[in-house]
Design a protein around this motif. Structure first.
Motif, PDB file in Angstrom:
ATOM      1  N   GLY A  46       0.957  -1.266   0.112  1.00 26.33           N
ATOM      2  CA  GLY A  46      -0.021  -0.211  -0.065  1.00 26.33           C
ATOM      3  C   GLY A  46       0.841   1.362  -0.021  1.00 26.33           C
ATOM      4  N   ILE A  47       0.169   2.297  -0.559  1.00 22.73           N
ATOM      5  CA  ILE A  47       1.049   3.543  -0.615  1.00 22.73           C
ATOM      6  C   ILE A  47      -0.009   4.425   0.407  1.00 22.73           C
ATOM      7  N   ARG A  48       0.855   4.951   1.381  1.00 20.70           N
ATOM      8  CA  ARG A  48      -0.031   5.593   2.587  1.00 20.70           C
ATOM      9  C   ARG A  48       0.572   6.806   3.032  1.00 20.70           C
ATOM     10  N   PRO A  49      -0.366   7.707   3.556  1.00 24.78           N
ATOM     11  CA  PRO A  49       0.139   8.877   4.340  1.00 24.78           C
ATOM     12  C   PRO A  49       0.965   8.599   5.483  1.00 24.78           C
ATOM     13  N   PRO A  50       2.098   9.194   5.957  1.00 25.77           N
ATOM     14  CA  PRO A  50       2.553   8.980   7.311  1.00 25.77           C
ATOM     15  C   PRO A  50       1.327   9.236   8.356  1.00 25.77           C
ATOM     16  N   GLN A  51       1.739   8.800   9.390  1.00 24.27           N
ATOM     17  CA  GLN A  51       0.774   8.822  10.448  1.00 24.27           C
ATOM     18  C   GLN A  51       0.158  10.187  10.983  1.00 24.27           C
ATOM     19  N   ASP A  52       1.207  11.120  10.903  1.00 19.80           N
ATOM     20  CA  ASP A  52       0.814  12.550  11.417  1.00 19.80           C
ATOM     21  C   ASP A  52       0.466  13.382  10.145  1.00 19.80           C
ATOM     22  N   LEU A  53       0.115  12.730   8.983  1.00 21.43           N
ATOM     23  CA  LEU A  53      -0.422  13.468   7.862  1.00 21.43           C
ATOM     24  C   LEU A  53      -1.911  12.975   7.103  1.00 21.43           C
ATOM     25  N   VAL A  54      -2.130  11.962   8.048  1.00 24.76           N
ATOM     26  CA  VAL A  54      -3.423  11.337   7.315  1.00 24.76           C
ATOM     27  C   VAL A  54      -4.614  12.179   7.420  1.00 24.76           C
ATOM     28  N   GLU A  55      -4.853  12.850   8.345  1.00 26.37           N
ATOM     29  CA  GLU A  55      -5.852  13.587   8.660  1.00 26.37           C
ATOM     30  C   GLU A  55      -5.742  14.586   7.392  1.00 26.37           C
ATOM     31  N   GLN A  56      -4.853  15.254   6.975  1.00 28.80           N
ATOM     32  CA  GLN A  56      -4.673  16.294   5.888  1.00 28.80           C
ATOM     33  C   GLN A  56      -4.907  15.595   4.716  1.00 28.80           C
ATOM     34  N   VAL A  57      -4.380  14.208   4.656  1.00 28.84           N
ATOM     35  CA  VAL A  57      -4.516  13.713   3.146  1.00 28.84           C
ATOM     36  C   VAL A  57      -5.807  13.301   2.691  1.00 28.84           C
ATOM     37  N   ALA A  58      -6.515  12.455   3.784  1.00 29.12           N
ATOM     38  CA  ALA A  58      -7.857  11.711   3.722  1.00 29.12           C
ATOM     39  C   ALA A  58      -8.874  12.723   3.242  1.00 29.12           C
ATOM     40  N   SER A  59      -9.948  12.113   2.326  1.00 29.97           N
ATOM     41  CA  SER A  59     -10.977  13.061   1.927  1.00 29.97           C
ATOM     42  C   SER A  59     -12.143  12.010   1.728  1.00 29.97           C
ATOM     43  N   ARG A  60     -13.167  12.820   1.373  1.00 26.86           N
ATOM     44  CA  ARG A  60     -14.391  12.103   1.026  1.00 26.86           C
ATOM     45  C   ARG A  60     -14.224  11.461  -0.502  1.00 26.86           C
TER      46      ARG A  60
ATOM     47  N   ASN B  95      -5.236  23.453   2.056  1.00 24.05           N
ATOM     48  CA  ASN B  95      -4.426  22.440   2.289  1.00 24.05           C
ATOM     49  C   ASN B  95      -4.062  21.396   1.059  1.00 24.05           C
ATOM     50  N   GLU B  96      -2.648  21.922   0.997  1.00 28.17           N
ATOM     51  CA  GLU B  96      -2.020  21.390  -0.319  1.00 28.17           C
ATOM     52  C   GLU B  96      -1.829  19.885  -0.212  1.00 28.17           C
ATOM     53  N   LYS B  97      -2.043  19.234   0.694  1.00 33.49           N
ATOM     54  CA  LYS B  97      -1.776  17.618   1.153  1.00 33.49           C
ATOM     55  C   LYS B  97      -3.224  17.142   0.881  1.00 33.49           C
ATOM     56  N   SER B  98      -4.338  17.561   0.759  1.00 31.42           N
ATOM     57  CA  SER B  98      -5.659  16.921   0.493  1.00 31.42           C
ATOM     58  C   SER B  98      -5.706  16.200  -0.877  1.00 31.42           C
ATOM     59  N   LEU B  99      -6.247  14.861  -0.600  1.00 28.43           N
ATOM     60  CA  LEU B  99      -6.520  13.976  -1.857  1.00 28.43           C
ATOM     61  C   LEU B  99      -6.992  14.603  -2.739  1.00 28.43           C
ATOM     62  N   TYR B 100      -7.923  15.658  -2.383  1.00 28.27           N
ATOM     63  CA  TYR B 100      -8.901  16.107  -3.762  1.00 28.27           C
ATOM     64  C   TYR B 100      -7.971  16.616  -4.707  1.00 28.27           C
ATOM     65  N   HIS B 101      -6.753  16.884  -4.511  1.00 30.30           N
ATOM     66  CA  HIS B 101      -5.948  17.427  -5.646  1.00 30.30           C
ATOM     67  C   HIS B 101      -5.490  16.357  -6.345  1.00 30.30           C
TER      68      HIS B 101
ATOM     69  N   GLN C 169       3.965  11.746  -3.609  1.00 33.75           N
ATOM     70  CA  GLN C 169       5.052  10.626  -3.294  1.00 33.75           C
ATOM     71  C   GLN C 169       6.361  11.373  -3.329  1.00 33.75           C
ATOM     72  N   ASP C 170       6.862  12.234  -3.899  1.00 35.58           N
ATOM     73  CA  ASP C 170       8.094  12.790  -3.930  1.00 35.58           C
ATOM     74  C   ASP C 170       8.172  13.487  -2.907  1.00 35.58           C
ATOM     75  N   LYS C 171       7.140  14.224  -2.087  1.00 35.88           N
ATOM     76  CA  LYS C 171       7.292  15.090  -1.181  1.00 35.88           C
ATOM     77  C   LYS C 171       7.090  14.124   0.212  1.00 35.88           C
ATOM     78  N   GLY C 172       6.820  12.983  -0.003  1.00 35.30           N
ATOM     79  CA  GLY C 172       6.727  11.950   1.407  1.00 35.30           C
ATOM     80  C   GLY C 172       5.362  12.003   2.025  1.00 35.30           C
ATOM     81  N   TRP C 173       4.509  12.614   1.315  1.00 39.40           N
ATOM     82  CA  TRP C 173       2.881  12.714   1.767  1.00 39.40           C
ATOM     83  C   TRP C 173       2.233  11.182   1.656  1.00 39.40           C
ATOM     84  N   LEU C 174       2.999  10.687   0.579  1.00 41.06           N
ATOM     85  CA  LEU C 174       2.362   9.192   0.329  1.00 41.06           C
ATOM     86  C   LEU C 174       3.659   8.585   0.425  1.00 41.06           C
TER      87      LEU C 174
END
Length: 415
Positions: A9-23, A40-46, A77-82
């Motif tokens: 799986g490709i996943r957000p680090p624990q401290d970023l999950v709430e910023q990344v996760a979306s509806r 929120n530049e880390k939102s999965l909506y992007h 992925q490059d920025k380590g958000w995933l």
């Protein structure tokens, strides 16, 4: 037998999950996604609604929008958000709504199982919607969002899941807006991974609960890739797509209700008289009335609630489609009395998910936007599975599942 496999799986680090996760992409429009992702530049909506990175009004189906999704996915992925896991795992994803928790297994579902009917559907899909999601899968070479499956109850799997869920989760947060809880664990012990794979292999079928278009798109892209690969072996990652599988007994289908703009030229009295041909009609007053059981309906008209009970002989208990309340109401009220023949295309009707409550029906009618509202008793998981097992298709707008899966907790790459 249902074939599944673990995946990296490709996943957000624990401290970023709430910023990344979306509806999920299909429960909100572009304007709502733009608003939710604001600041929120880390939102999965992007990635799943990439039109938000373009000027308002940009066509979400423009080629440059799909390309932007791929660019953003790579950037995350490059920025380590995933970050991709080092080994293949299964995952447990638990959702809590109103104090009730359901535990799903995140797996790689097998594309040929979709094609040959082991993965069973209960809804028709639209080609334009399939193609939209296919483009998204192709350009990202990944299933960014999961689909939602049900499986027959299984005590062995329950025990394995319970073994992990007593441990500290990797993610544990309350989603903004709805207040539902989302919790996530990694199943990384090989003996448990093997046991899960074996238990699924004993299952005659898996059932799509929610995400028919995503399932179709993922499977079609997988099949496409198989055809294009001259060295195809059947073991490639593209032969699988990401699904969260829940035991059927933990799932709740919520009512999916109807509101109609007019009475087809009838007065309220004439309408109620016409309805009483096939239903026992009881006035219930101004307090909200909820359907009491199968074949009992709630009607709101001119500030009053009514109980409608289908009369014996107006439906066939032995017909898996005919016995559904959505069929009864469509045939005997919407079609016969109100002249609505096609639920998919008729502009006089709209649909309201039960999560909004029956107060929403009252509001839509009292505002003058709609003339009459009809609330249905929800379909059961058994009915859904019976329909899928018999190769039938549910009528449109029949099932509404809550809570919806949160997107961005884990992603499945196709290579």
């Amino acid at each position: 037998m249902a074939i599944i496999k673990p995946f990296k799986g490709i996943r957000p680090p624990q401290d970023l999950v709430e910023q990344v996760a979306s509806r999920p992409y299909d429960v909100l429009n572009s304007a709502e996604a733009r608003e939710e992702a604001k600041g929120n530049e880390k939102s999965l909506y992007h990635i799943i609604k990439p039109e938000i990175d373009f000027p308002v009004g940009t066509d979400e189906h423009d080629e440059c929008v799909y390309q932007k999704a791929a660019e953003n996915f790579q950037m995350f992925q490059d920025k380590g958000w995933l970050v991709q896991d080092d080994k293949e795992n299964y995952y447990v994803y638990a959702q809590t709504m109103n104090g009730k928790t359901q535990y799903g297994l995140v797996v790689g579902a097998y594309v040929p199982d979709y094609m040959n009917g082991v993965i069973k559907k209960h809804e028709l899909t639209r080609r334009d919607k399939e193609e939209d999601r296919m483009k998204h899968v192709r350009v990202n070479n990944a299933n960014i969002e999961p689909v939602f499956f049900a499986y027959p109850d299984n005590a062995t799997l329950d025990a394995i899941i319970a073994h992990y869920t007593v441990e500290k989760p990797v993610y544990d947060f309350i989603a903004p807006g709805d207040g539902f809880g989302h919790t996530f664990w990694i199943i990384d012990k090989q003996e448990d991974i093997d046991a899960i794979t074996k238990e699924f292999a004993k299952m005659p079928a898996l059932y799509i609960a929610d995400g028919h278009h995503r399932s179709a798109a993922a499977a079609l892209v997988g099949a496409e890739k198989a055809k294009q690969n001259v060295n195809h072996t059947g073991n490639e990652e593209y032969n699988y797509f990401m699904a969260v599988c829940f035991p059927a007994n933990q799932l709740t289908i919520i009512d999916y209700n109807r509101v109609v703009k007019d009475l087809n030229g009838l007065t309220p009295e004439q309408f109620l008289t016409a309805v009483s041909k096939n239903f026992t009609v009881e006035e219930k007053g101004t307090e909200i009335y909820k359907p009491a059981g199968l074949h009992n309906f709630s009607l709101y008209l001119d500030g009053k609630w009514y109980s409608l009970t289908a009369k014996p002989g107006t439906y066939n208990d032995n017909d898996p489609i005919g016995v559904l309340d959505v069929t009864i109401s469509s045939n005997l009220i919407l079609d016969e009395v109100l002249g609505i023949k096609d639920l998919r295309s008729d502009k006089r009707i709209d649909f309201v998910g039960g999560i909004r409550g029956l107060g929403e029906l009252k509001k839509r009618v009292d505002s003058g936007e709609m003339k009459v509202a009809l609330a249905l008793y929800p379909v059961s998981m058994k009915q859904l599975m019976d329909i899928a097992d018999t190769g039938n298709i549910m009528p449109p707008k029949t099932t509404w599942f809550e809570p919806k899966l949160r997107s961005g907790l884990v992603i499945h790459k196709l290579d």
